[in-house]
Design a protein around this motif. Structure first.
Motif, PDB file in Angstrom:
ATOM      1  N   ARG A  62     -29.265 -20.563  89.866  1.00 45.83           N
ATOM      2  CA  ARG A  62     -28.465 -21.525  89.115  1.00 45.83           C
ATOM      3  C   ARG A  62     -28.394 -22.858  89.845  1.00 45.83           C
ATOM      4  N   MET A  63     -28.399 -23.937  89.082  1.00 49.82           N
ATOM      5  CA  MET A  63     -28.433 -25.274  89.666  1.00 49.82           C
ATOM      6  C   MET A  63     -27.036 -25.859  89.814  1.00 49.82           C
ATOM      7  N   GLY A  64     -26.872 -26.704  90.845  1.00 51.16           N
ATOM      8  CA  GLY A  64     -25.667 -27.496  90.994  1.00 51.16           C
ATOM      9  C   GLY A  64     -24.492 -26.744  91.565  1.00 51.16           C
ATOM     10  N   GLY A  65     -23.376 -27.463  91.694  1.00 45.93           N
ATOM     11  CA  GLY A  65     -22.140 -26.865  92.180  1.00 45.93           C
ATOM     12  C   GLY A  65     -21.973 -27.021  93.679  1.00 45.93           C
ATOM     13  N   SER A  66     -20.764 -27.362  94.102  1.00 38.43           N
ATOM     14  CA  SER A  66     -20.483 -27.518  95.530  1.00 38.43           C
ATOM     15  C   SER A  66     -20.253 -26.157  96.173  1.00 38.43           C
ATOM     16  N   GLN A  67     -20.805 -25.966  97.376  1.00 40.54           N
ATOM     17  CA  GLN A  67     -20.594 -24.739  98.133  1.00 40.54           C
ATOM     18  C   GLN A  67     -19.646 -24.973  99.301  1.00 40.54           C
ATOM     19  N   LEU A  68     -18.984 -26.126  99.314  1.00 44.07           N
ATOM     20  CA  LEU A  68     -18.043 -26.445 100.386  1.00 44.07           C
ATOM     21  C   LEU A  68     -16.670 -25.918  99.989  1.00 44.07           C
ATOM     22  N   HIS A  69     -16.188 -24.875 100.666  1.00 45.68           N
ATOM     23  CA  HIS A  69     -14.975 -24.167 100.252  1.00 45.68           C
ATOM     24  C   HIS A  69     -13.716 -24.626 100.988  1.00 45.68           C
TER      25      HIS A  69
END
Length: 208
Positions: A62-69
């Motif tokens: 899947r494309m995109g989205g922030s992985q910074l939690h």
């Protein structure tokens, strides 16, 4: 036209050459100065991680989205703080956080570029910690186990499983010598540690 240029390059004979070394070409042009074959290229850090996840059947495309939690500025890292950034997402590496003064260990180990400066080149190292990471890291163990689960769930015949492992990992069939050596290894390991553990170890060996 950039599109036309891409088409010209990608359909050219030179671009489509195999990297397999022919004996005659090797004798005449060992350094491949005349481009008789394609030169073998080192994989980049992102491609290594993505390929391992893909082989294990765990890559999220899947494309995109922030992985910074973490919250703003909580990802800063110095001698008084703890980096709370997580890298356990299964998305492609291009979406992982890059903390300039505390790089993800997989990136740092496999020659990711210096994130604090603009640089179009990457170094290319061959060092012991790279092999040790594939042998001993938690990430490598998880990937190997998932790869083994994928193989064991797909085929019931040992010979078919063996062929499938090579097809997934290398996009080719195993050679006669590989078949003989690997089956001997699997038999010995299965007698010592059982089928599941033996296939985990075999799959890790293939990935290494």
């Amino acid at each position: 036209s950039i599109k036309s240029l891409h088409r010209l390059i990608l359909t050219s004979r030179t671009y489509q050459l195999t990297s397999r070394i022919d004996g005659n070409l090797q004798a005449k042009d060992a350094e491949n100065l005349l481009q008789g074959r394609t030169s073998i290229r080192r994989m980049e850090a992102e491609a290594i991680r993505d390929s391992l996840l893909f082989v294990a059947g765990r890559l999220d495309l899947r494309m995109g989205g922030s992985q910074l939690h973490v919250k703003n500025r909580e990802f800063l890292f110095d001698h008084t703080s703890k980096d709370l950034t997580r890298y356990d997402a299964r998305t492609r590496s291009v979406y992982l956080p890059v903390i300039r003064n505390h790089l993800y260990d997989v990136f740092q180990l496999f020659d990711y570029s210096d994130a604090s400066v603009t640089d179009s080149n990457r170094s290319s190292t061959t060092v012991a910690p790279q092999a040790l990471f594939l042998m001993n890291s938690e990430f490598s163990a998880e990937i190997s186990e998932s790869f083994a689960d994928r193989i064991l769930a797909s085929k019931s015949n040992p010979a078919s499983r063996h062929r499938l492992a090579y097809q997934i990992a290398f996009s080719r069939e195993p050679t006669y010598d590989e078949i003989s050596r690997d089956r001997s290894f699997l038999r010995e390991m299965q007698n010592e540690m059982g089928q599941k553990s033996a296939w985990n170890l075999f799959c890790q060996t293939i990935l290494m």
